[in-house]
Scaffold this motif. Sequence first.
Motif, PDB file in Angstrom:
ATOM      1  N   ARG A  10       0.824  -1.052   0.151  1.00 17.39           N
ATOM      2  CA  ARG A  10       0.008  -0.227   0.060  1.00 17.39           C
ATOM      3  C   ARG A  10       0.981   1.039  -0.057  1.00 17.39           C
ATOM      4  O   ARG A  10       0.634   2.334  -0.754  1.00 17.39           O
ATOM      5  CB  ARG A  10      -0.982   0.136   1.199  1.00 17.39           C
ATOM      6  N   GLU A  14       1.031   4.089  -3.043  1.00 18.11           N
ATOM      7  CA  GLU A  14       0.529   5.516  -2.727  1.00 18.11           C
ATOM      8  C   GLU A  14       1.971   6.141  -3.346  1.00 18.11           C
ATOM      9  O   GLU A  14       1.759   7.330  -3.801  1.00 18.11           O
ATOM     10  CB  GLU A  14       0.466   5.612  -1.238  1.00 18.11           C
ATOM     11  N   ARG A  15       2.881   5.783  -2.876  1.00 16.68           N
ATOM     12  CA  ARG A  15       4.418   6.458  -3.426  1.00 16.68           C
ATOM     13  C   ARG A  15       4.273   6.692  -5.019  1.00 16.68           C
ATOM     14  O   ARG A  15       4.712   7.807  -5.425  1.00 16.68           O
ATOM     15  CB  ARG A  15       5.510   6.096  -2.666  1.00 16.68           C
ATOM     16  N   GLU A  17       1.952   6.528  -6.777  1.00 15.62           N
ATOM     17  CA  GLU A  17       0.938   7.626  -7.457  1.00 15.62           C
ATOM     18  C   GLU A  17       1.295   8.907  -7.389  1.00 15.62           C
ATOM     19  O   GLU A  17       1.065   9.848  -8.096  1.00 15.62           O
ATOM     20  CB  GLU A  17      -0.538   7.384  -6.845  1.00 15.62           C
ATOM     21  N   ARG A  18       1.994   9.137  -6.055  1.00 17.25           N
ATOM     22  CA  ARG A  18       2.407  10.730  -5.729  1.00 17.25           C
ATOM     23  C   ARG A  18       3.531  11.037  -6.724  1.00 17.25           C
ATOM     24  O   ARG A  18       3.542  12.474  -7.143  1.00 17.25           O
ATOM     25  CB  ARG A  18       2.861  10.711  -4.336  1.00 17.25           C
TER      26      ARG A  18
END
Length: 57
Positions: A10, A14-15, A17-18
């Motif tokens: 996860r 998330e990273r 996507e960022r």
Amino acid sequence: MSSGNKKLKRLVRERMERTGERYTTALAAIQREHAASRGQSTEAPAPPTEAPPVTPR
């Protein structure tokens, strides 16, 4: 699959996507950050200066 792996995946996603990084790049960055937060060296160990002796068979 353990819950630790789910949490790590996860965080990596998330990273990704960022930052737009690929999975392996994001994973390596997270692992470096984790090691640094624990006071561990993030550098690879130095290679040996000479090869170990070969033992005849």
